[in-house]
Scaffold this motif. Structure first.
Motif, PDB file in Angstrom:
ATOM      1  N   UNK A 412       6.066 -10.547   3.446  1.00  0.00           N
ATOM      2  CA  UNK A 412       5.680 -10.370   4.751  1.00  0.00           C
ATOM      3  C   UNK A 412       6.651 -10.694   5.517  1.00  0.00           C
ATOM      4  N   UNK A 413       7.565 -11.819   5.525  1.00  0.00           N
ATOM      5  CA  UNK A 413       8.714 -12.249   6.250  1.00  0.00           C
ATOM      6  C   UNK A 413       9.837 -11.215   5.849  1.00  0.00           C
ATOM      7  N   UNK A 414      10.091 -10.867   4.652  1.00  0.00           N
ATOM      8  CA  UNK A 414      11.645 -10.409   4.287  1.00  0.00           C
ATOM      9  C   UNK A 414      11.216  -8.914   4.644  1.00  0.00           C
ATOM     10  N   UNK A 415       9.822  -8.290   4.566  1.00  0.00           N
ATOM     11  CA  UNK A 415       9.802  -6.879   4.587  1.00  0.00           C
ATOM     12  C   UNK A 415       9.046  -6.555   5.776  1.00  0.00           C
ATOM     13  N   UNK A 416       8.703  -7.455   6.614  1.00  0.00           N
ATOM     14  CA  UNK A 416       8.086  -7.232   7.983  1.00  0.00           C
ATOM     15  C   UNK A 416       6.675  -6.428   7.670  1.00  0.00           C
ATOM     16  N   UNK A 417       6.105  -6.957   6.691  1.00  0.00           N
ATOM     17  CA  UNK A 417       4.390  -6.686   6.211  1.00  0.00           C
ATOM     18  C   UNK A 417       3.524  -7.225   7.072  1.00  0.00           C
ATOM     19  N   UNK A 418       2.239  -6.722   7.080  1.00  0.00           N
ATOM     20  CA  UNK A 418       1.145  -7.476   7.654  1.00  0.00           C
ATOM     21  C   UNK A 418       0.226  -7.798   6.396  1.00  0.00           C
ATOM     22  N   UNK A 419      -0.487  -8.663   6.608  1.00  0.00           N
ATOM     23  CA  UNK A 419      -1.294  -9.012   5.490  1.00  0.00           C
ATOM     24  C   UNK A 419      -2.381  -7.938   4.971  1.00  0.00           C
ATOM     25  N   UNK A 420      -2.618  -7.546   3.766  1.00  0.00           N
ATOM     26  CA  UNK A 420      -3.511  -6.634   3.489  1.00  0.00           C
ATOM     27  C   UNK A 420      -3.377  -6.357   1.908  1.00  0.00           C
ATOM     28  N   UNK A 421      -4.222  -5.232   1.331  1.00  0.00           N
ATOM     29  CA  UNK A 421      -4.072  -4.925   0.007  1.00  0.00           C
ATOM     30  C   UNK A 421      -2.738  -4.655  -0.417  1.00  0.00           C
ATOM     31  N   UNK A 422      -1.988  -4.095   0.252  1.00  0.00           N
ATOM     32  CA  UNK A 422      -0.544  -3.519  -0.008  1.00  0.00           C
ATOM     33  C   UNK A 422       0.158  -4.902  -0.563  1.00  0.00           C
ATOM     34  N   UNK A 423       0.012  -6.007  -0.090  1.00  0.00           N
ATOM     35  CA  UNK A 423       0.681  -7.201  -0.752  1.00  0.00           C
ATOM     36  C   UNK A 423       0.269  -7.535  -1.932  1.00  0.00           C
ATOM     37  N   UNK A 424      -0.791  -7.338  -2.311  1.00  0.00           N
ATOM     38  CA  UNK A 424      -1.487  -7.752  -3.669  1.00  0.00           C
ATOM     39  C   UNK A 424      -0.812  -6.750  -4.665  1.00  0.00           C
ATOM     40  N   UNK A 425      -0.772  -5.476  -4.180  1.00  0.00           N
ATOM     41  CA  UNK A 425      -0.151  -4.370  -5.081  1.00  0.00           C
ATOM     42  C   UNK A 425       1.139  -4.573  -5.400  1.00  0.00           C
ATOM     43  N   UNK A 426       1.804  -4.915  -4.519  1.00  0.00           N
ATOM     44  CA  UNK A 426       3.367  -5.263  -4.572  1.00  0.00           C
ATOM     45  C   UNK A 426       3.734  -6.535  -5.565  1.00  0.00           C
ATOM     46  N   UNK A 427       2.909  -7.463  -5.410  1.00  0.00           N
ATOM     47  CA  UNK A 427       2.882  -8.584  -6.118  1.00  0.00           C
ATOM     48  C   UNK A 427       2.589  -8.455  -7.811  1.00  0.00           C
ATOM     49  N   UNK A 428       1.510  -7.463  -7.790  1.00  0.00           N
ATOM     50  CA  UNK A 428       1.369  -7.052  -9.426  1.00  0.00           C
ATOM     51  C   UNK A 428       2.510  -6.233  -9.651  1.00  0.00           C
TER      52      UNK A 428
END
Length: 463
Positions: A412-428
């Motif tokens: 979220x900090x590095x890519x200016x993202x908001x919390x949400x399902x996308x974060x989980x998908x990226x971590x996978x």
């Protein structure tokens, strides 16, 4: 587990509390109406004991013994005179004759759960059930469904943990007990299956339980490698024998007190194809298929586990074993040596049930083909299981749970993202890339996430 049962004229729970206090052990009320209490004590050697204290069911000890289930269980000793047997029904003679005999004609109708206990004891100790006793078991079997879920659960899993669960199931099937205890399984009877299956779904289920016994015998720590009798057990012994200690230790573990993972695995084997009756489909050419029966079966065993009041960890474990029991077979069909990515994805889904899935899959494939299974098919499947077990026990940090390098907050900090399902998908995606050796540090993980996002943006622009 070691059990001792004490019977007194009265004050069973009070006696249990006093003993628990003296031993500094745990006390549990078992049956308040019958004044029964349990002491759970671990001795200096680490052995766990259950000491149950109850009161006479009738006016005296002999009346109490006569009200029990089987003559071999109706023998007592006076703790002040431990060398003298109290045996009014001839239980000692039945022990010597290696036979199971009901105490009275009403033993099973009084408590239908005794049907399961009689079957388990007969199988465990290789005793013969006398014809009149077997008739009583058959007459009471239909009433097993009226027994409380908790009492059924405990006896079912004792049966699954005995020496030959397959023979216990055959006995229950013979006397009509399966439908009363496991109603979902009745639909598997005469449910036809296309080749390479040799039998209908119910006979296949019984055969899988028997094959599971054979696989676990080969993988037991005390297995005599010189006793290997066929090519199937030889391959299992040669390629998987190095994991005997780990397998034995894992299956002896418990997710809830008193129920081992070994008993859970046999229960999963019993239900592994339960979804087939609902998922059956016949192609135009007559071939019978069972699309998604693994998913349907997982839902069914989930419901049955809740009805039996299993713990949540047990239900999740059973669900995963049934849900993913086909995965090793699919990996074998892809070539026989799964990639790091395939191994990572398998354990990401099966998690701590993965080894149970592997072992069940061996029994399932063996039970499907029977004694005529092509050696190359078996070799390819055993090789897949070996690769999965090797990853789980020898390379977990590389393949099973590789380093993440970043967490959701980093992204979220590095890519200016908001919390949400996308974060989980990226971590996978990041963890999978780490599992196959495509990234090795934090910056590479962030760069990968950035490239994934750019690809998503391009796709959206094209649309």
């Amino acid at each position: 587990m070691h059990d001792l049962d004490f019977v007194l004229p009265g004050d069973g729970q009070s006696a249990a509390r006093a003993v628990a206090d003296k031993l500094k052990a745990a006390y549990y009320p078992l049956d308040k109406e019958r004044d029964t209490g349990r002491v759970v004590w671990t001795d200096s050697s680490g052995k766990r004991w259950h000491l149950d204290f109850s009161v006479y069911r009738n006016s005296d000890l002999e009346g109490d013994l006569a009200a029990r289930d089987l003559t071999v269980n109706a023998i007592a000793i006076d703790i002040d005179h431990p060398l003298q047997l109290i045996d009014p029904l001839g239980g000692a003679a039945d022990l010597l004759a290696r036979q199971i005999r009901a105490c009275t004609s009403a033993s099973f109708t009084t408590d239908p759960l005794r049907v399961l206990r009689a079957a388990r004891l007969a199988v465990t100790y290789k005793f013969r059930i006398l014809p009149k006793t077997l008739q009583g078991m058959r007459a009471a079997a239909a009433a097993l469904g009226s027994v409380s879920a908790e009492r059924l659960r405990d006896e079912i899993f004792r049966m699954m943990d005995c020496t030959q669960p397959s023979v216990c199931m055959q006995v229950l099937d013979t006397i009509g007990g399966v439908k009363a205890i496991f109603p979902e399984l009745d639909a598997l009877r005469e449910l036809q299956q296309s080749p390479p299956h040799l039998n209908d779904a119910w006979i296949h289920t019984l055969d899988v339980i028997s094959r599971l016994e054979q696989v676990l015998n080969v993988l037991a720590v005390d297995y005599d490698t010189d006793s290997t009798q066929n090519i199937y057990t030889a391959m299992v012994s040669h390629r998987l024998g190095r994991y005997r200690q780990q397998i034995t230790t894992q299956l002896a573990g418990e997710l809830s007190e008193g129920r081992t993972l070994k008993s859970m695995l046999f229960f999963a084997a019993l239900y592994h194809d339960v979804g087939k009756s609902e998922a059956q489909h016949t192609d135009p050419d007559g071939r019978i298929r069972f699309f998604d029966h693994d998913r349907v079966g997982a839902e069914i065993i989930d419901r049955r586990g809740r009805w039996l009041h299993l713990s949540n960890p047990e239900i999740v474990w059973l669900n995963r074993v049934v849900r993913y029991h086909l995965r090793p077979l699919l990996l074998a069909q892809d070539g026989g040596h799964p990639s790091s990515k395939a191994i990572y994805r398998f354990f990401r889904q099966a998690k701590d049930a993965g080894i149970g899935v592997c072992i069940l899959s061996l029994a399932d494939v063996w039970g499907t083909y029977g004694p005529g299974m092509p050696a190359e098919e078996w070799s390819r499947h055993v090789e897949v299981v070996r690769s999965l077990m090797e990853a789980w026990w020898e390379r977990p940090a590389e393949v099973v749970t590789p380093p993440m390098y970043v967490n959701g907050r980093d992204l979220m900090l590095e890519l200016s993202l908001q919390p949400g399902p996308l974060i989980g998908s990226l971590l996978d995606e990041i963890r999978e890339a780490a599992a196959v050796g495509e990234i090795h540090d934090r910056q590479q993980a962030i760069d990968l996430a950035r490239s994934i996002l750019e690809g998503v943006d391009r796709t959206q622009e094209e649309v």
